[in-house]
Design an enzyme around this catalytic site. Structure first.
Site, PDB file in Angstrom:
ATOM      1  CG  ASP A 134      54.523  18.631 -22.210  1.00 33.17           C
ATOM      2  OD1 ASP A 134      56.226  18.904 -22.104  1.00 33.17           O
ATOM      3  OD2 ASP A 134      53.731  18.951 -23.060  1.00 33.17           O
ATOM      4  CG  HIS A 154      56.725  16.967 -26.459  1.00 29.79           C
ATOM      5  ND1 HIS A 154      55.630  16.175 -25.928  1.00 29.79           N
ATOM      6  CD2 HIS A 154      56.823  17.496 -26.548  1.00 29.79           C
ATOM      7  CE1 HIS A 154      55.640  17.398 -24.685  1.00 29.79           C
ATOM      8  NE2 HIS A 154      56.730  18.280 -25.725  1.00 29.79           N
ATOM      9  CG  HIS A 164      60.255  18.829 -23.208  1.00 26.22           C
ATOM     10  ND1 HIS A 164      60.086  18.805 -21.821  1.00 26.22           N
ATOM     11  CD2 HIS A 164      59.348  19.386 -23.776  1.00 26.22           C
ATOM     12  CE1 HIS A 164      58.985  18.830 -22.241  1.00 26.22           C
ATOM     13  NE2 HIS A 164      58.133  19.109 -22.780  1.00 26.22           N
ATOM     14  CD  GLU A 165      59.755  21.572 -26.896  1.00 20.59           C
ATOM     15  OE1 GLU A 165      58.427  20.965 -27.678  1.00 20.59           O
ATOM     16  OE2 GLU A 165      58.472  22.168 -26.205  1.00 20.59           O
TER      17      GLU A 165
END
Ligand SMILES: [Zn+2]
Length: 188
Positions: free
Chosen positions: A125, A119, A115-116
């Site tokens: 998000d 980014h 997920h990170e």
């Protein structure tokens, strides 16, 4: 009114020209020319280095236009104790991911990592609670361990790293993706 018509004509011509240019670029360049290396460094990742490698493999498998490898320090993976995991994107494909050690005991560390990195690869998000989405982050709960981007999320990354829109996604800091339970704060 004359001006607006001129503007419309100009816009139409510009769109046609851009479409032509885009088509030309696609035809002129082999597919591999679009692939861009995202070089990550795990020297500060501690126990999360293996998760970074797994996340890189996932992103490589789900996208066409990026290749994540340990070829430099465009993306530094590190970790901390408390405060929440986050990504600090300095530009598309560049920045830092910080994993909260405590948070990674509550949520899937691989899902946090992927997920990170998402980014860093340009994704925002989307806290809609849907475990099928990678960017729903902690909103999907601690039971959600899905570390894979949806087809739409992967396609978005490919688009950002494709021919056209490299300047569309700039700097950003993404915190609070993984709201820790109240007990986590007491552990520090
Ligand atoms: Zn996030």
């Amino acid at each position: 009114m004359r001006l607006s018509k001129v503007s419309r004509i100009f816009a139409t011509l510009a769109a046609a020209a851009m479409a032509t240019l885009g088509l030309t670029a696609v035809q002129a360049a082999p597919a591999s020319a679009a692939v861009r290396n995202v070089c990550y460094n795990t020297s500060q990742a501690g126990p999360f280095a293996s998760y970074a490698n797994q996340a890189a493999t996932i992103w490589n498998n789900y996208t066409n236009n990026i290749n994540m490898a340990q070829c430099g320090s465009n993306l530094v993976i590190s970790y901390t104790y408390g405060g929440g995991s986050y990504a600090q994107r300095t530009s598309l494909g560049n920045g830092r991911v910080v994993i909260d050690y405590y948070q990674a005991q509550q949520y899937s560390p691989l899902r946090i990592m992927t997920h990170e990195i998402g980014h860093i690869l340009g994704l925002p998000d989307n806290y809609n609670g849907n475990c099928a989405l990678l960017m729903s982050g902690g909103s999907a709960g601690t039971s959600c361990t899905n570390p894979y981007p949806s087809s739409a999320e992967a396609a978005r990354v490919d688009s950002l790293f494709g021919f056209a829109a490299r300047t569309a996604t700039g700097a950003g800091v993404f915190t609070g993706s993984w709201p820790a339970p109240a007990t986590a704060g007491a552990q520090r």
